[in-house]
Scaffold this motif. Structure first.
Motif, mmCIF file in Angstrom:
data_model
loop_
_atom_site.group_PDB
_atom_site.id
_atom_site.type_symbol
_atom_site.label_atom_id
_atom_site.label_comp_id
_atom_site.label_asym_id
_atom_site.label_seq_id
_atom_site.Cartn_x
_atom_site.Cartn_y
_atom_site.Cartn_z
ATOM 1 N N GLY A 138 2.658 17.136 -5.128
ATOM 2 C CA GLY A 138 3.689 18.088 -5.519
ATOM 3 C C GLY A 138 3.250 18.973 -6.674
ATOM 4 N N THR A 139 2.547 18.383 -7.637
ATOM 5 C CA THR A 139 2.070 19.151 -8.789
ATOM 6 C C THR A 139 1.037 20.196 -8.375
ATOM 7 N N ILE A 140 0.094 19.783 -7.522
ATOM 8 C CA ILE A 140 -0.922 20.726 -7.042
ATOM 9 C C ILE A 140 -0.268 21.848 -6.242
ATOM 10 N N GLY A 141 0.644 21.475 -5.347
ATOM 11 C CA GLY A 141 1.332 22.480 -4.545
ATOM 12 C C GLY A 141 2.160 23.427 -5.396
ATOM 13 N N LEU A 142 2.834 22.881 -6.405
ATOM 14 C CA LEU A 142 3.652 23.707 -7.289
ATOM 15 C C LEU A 142 2.788 24.689 -8.071
ATOM 16 N N ALA A 143 1.657 24.206 -8.577
ATOM 17 C CA ALA A 143 0.752 25.081 -9.325
ATOM 18 C C ALA A 143 0.206 26.190 -8.430
ATOM 19 N N VAL A 197 10.858 19.888 -5.898
ATOM 20 C CA VAL A 197 11.624 18.729 -5.422
ATOM 21 C C VAL A 197 10.697 17.537 -5.199
ATOM 22 N N VAL A 198 9.551 17.787 -4.567
ATOM 23 C CA VAL A 198 8.597 16.713 -4.280
ATOM 24 C C VAL A 198 8.078 16.088 -5.573
ATOM 25 N N LEU A 225 14.212 14.657 2.892
ATOM 26 C CA LEU A 225 12.856 14.958 2.435
ATOM 27 C C LEU A 225 11.888 14.986 3.611
ATOM 28 N N LEU A 226 12.094 14.090 4.573
ATOM 29 C CA LEU A 226 11.252 14.089 5.768
ATOM 30 C C LEU A 226 11.447 15.375 6.561
ATOM 31 N N ALA A 227 12.696 15.803 6.720
ATOM 32 C CA ALA A 227 12.964 17.046 7.447
ATOM 33 C C ALA A 227 12.310 18.229 6.745
ATOM 34 N N GLY A 228 12.402 18.248 5.421
ATOM 35 C CA GLY A 228 11.789 19.332 4.666
ATOM 36 C C GLY A 228 10.279 19.326 4.764
ATOM 37 N N SER A 229 9.674 18.137 4.673
ATOM 38 C CA SER A 229 8.213 18.055 4.761
ATOM 39 C C SER A 229 7.728 18.367 6.170
ATOM 40 N N LEU A 230 8.527 18.013 7.178
ATOM 41 C CA LEU A 230 8.174 18.371 8.556
ATOM 42 C C LEU A 230 8.201 19.885 8.732
ATOM 43 N N ALA A 231 9.235 20.520 8.195
ATOM 44 C CA ALA A 231 9.302 21.982 8.253
ATOM 45 C C ALA A 231 8.109 22.594 7.532
ATOM 46 N N GLY A 232 7.724 21.980 6.413
ATOM 47 C CA GLY A 232 6.571 22.468 5.668
ATOM 48 C C GLY A 232 5.283 22.353 6.460
ATOM 49 N N VAL A 233 5.102 21.236 7.150
ATOM 50 C CA VAL A 233 3.898 21.035 7.962
ATOM 51 C C VAL A 233 3.839 22.048 9.106
ATOM 52 N N ILE A 234 4.979 22.270 9.745
ATOM 53 C CA ILE A 234 5.018 23.247 10.841
ATOM 54 C C ILE A 234 4.676 24.644 10.322
ATOM 55 N N ASN A 272 0.817 -1.210 0.000
ATOM 56 C CA ASN A 272 0.000 0.000 0.000
ATOM 57 C C ASN A 272 0.852 1.261 0.000
ATOM 58 N N ILE A 273 1.862 1.299 0.861
ATOM 59 C CA ILE A 273 2.726 2.476 0.931
ATOM 60 C C ILE A 273 3.547 2.600 -0.341
ATOM 61 N N ALA A 274 4.040 1.477 -0.839
ATOM 62 C CA ALA A 274 4.829 1.492 -2.067
ATOM 63 C C ALA A 274 4.012 2.024 -3.236
ATOM 64 N N ARG A 275 2.730 1.715 -3.244
ATOM 65 C CA ARG A 275 1.865 2.178 -4.329
ATOM 66 C C ARG A 275 1.464 3.634 -4.151
ATOM 67 N N MET A 276 1.193 4.028 -2.912
ATOM 68 C CA MET A 276 0.684 5.370 -2.650
ATOM 69 C C MET A 276 1.761 6.447 -2.692
ATOM 70 N N LEU A 277 2.974 6.109 -2.305
ATOM 71 C CA LEU A 277 4.022 7.125 -2.182
ATOM 72 C C LEU A 277 4.252 7.922 -3.466
ATOM 73 N N PRO A 278 4.488 7.278 -4.615
ATOM 74 C CA PRO A 278 4.702 8.080 -5.827
ATOM 75 C C PRO A 278 3.468 8.862 -6.252
ATOM 76 N N ILE A 279 2.284 8.323 -5.961
ATOM 77 C CA ILE A 279 1.049 9.032 -6.301
ATOM 78 C C ILE A 279 0.937 10.313 -5.481
ATOM 79 N N VAL A 280 1.130 10.182 -4.171
ATOM 80 C CA VAL A 280 1.011 11.338 -3.283
ATOM 81 C C VAL A 280 2.060 12.396 -3.620
#
Length: 210
Positions: free
Chosen positions: A32-37, A93-94, A115-124, A19-27
């Protein structure tokens, strides 16, 4: 090349669940595309507003959904430049990472920790901006909310990707297994909680639309 990109038949560690292997590239790719736009559109609108103080951004729809109010605030340039510029870099990057995973690439552990550190900073940062939008600026920006919506699952699935490789006998493994089994539940509840805060904070306005 960034992250020591290496071709491989699989893009996740063998310990990852399907499940994670399948979902990770999708998410990563979709989020990333939505956020970039959204970050790009915010930057364009901010430049238009800087050029013409009377400019009304396309995302200023009503007194609550008002990008202009957000863009003119100090919080919109936390580091001395528009926050959206950070978003353009981060989501690029994402998106690149997600696309590379689709292509069958894999990255070294240090890249995933980065990437985890960056996404954590993003969430904060996102949650600080949510608080500022709701209780200080008292306005919402649709493009900003798009960024909020994708940052949470990006952080969550990157986290799951890393913790799913923990040894099977490690402390907390049962909790990790549960988190992976119900991987979509956490971001859904997280997003729902933010939605409830938005509804509650501006209920006096929403009620006039009923």
């Amino acid at each position: 090349m960034i992250g020591n990109l290496q071709p491989a038949a699989t893009f996740t560690r063998r310990e990852n669940t399907p499940n994670i292997a399948r979902m990770l590239p999708i998410v990563l790719t979709v989020g990333g595309t939505i956020g970039l736009a959204a970050a790009f559109l915010l930057t364009v609108e901010r430049l238009n507003l800087a050029a013409d103080p009377d400019y009304i951004p396309s995302c200023s729809i009503n007194p609550v959904l008002s990008c202009g109010s957000i863009m003119k605030s100090d919080q919109a340039a936390l580091f001395g430049f528009p926050n959206s510029l950070l978003g353009i870099f981060a989501f690029a990057v994402v998106t690149t990472t997600g696309t590379a995973l689709w292509a069958g690439a894999r990255f070294r552990p240090w890249f995933w920790h980065g990437l985890l550190a960056g996404s954590l900073a993003g969430v904060i940062l996102v949650h600080w901006l949510i608080f500022q939008s709701l209780y200080r600026i008292q306005a919402l920006c649709p493009y900003c909310m798009a960024v909020w919506a994708v940052t949470i699952p990006i952080f969550w699935y990157v986290t799951l990707h890393l913790i799913s490789s923990a040894p099977t006998q490690s402390p907390g493994r049962s909790l990790i297994t549960t988190a992976i089994k119900f991987h979509s539940t956490v971001p859904m509840l997280w997003g729902f909680a933010v939605l409830v805060l938005i509804i509650q904070r501006f209920w006096s306005y929403w009620a006039t639309l009923l």
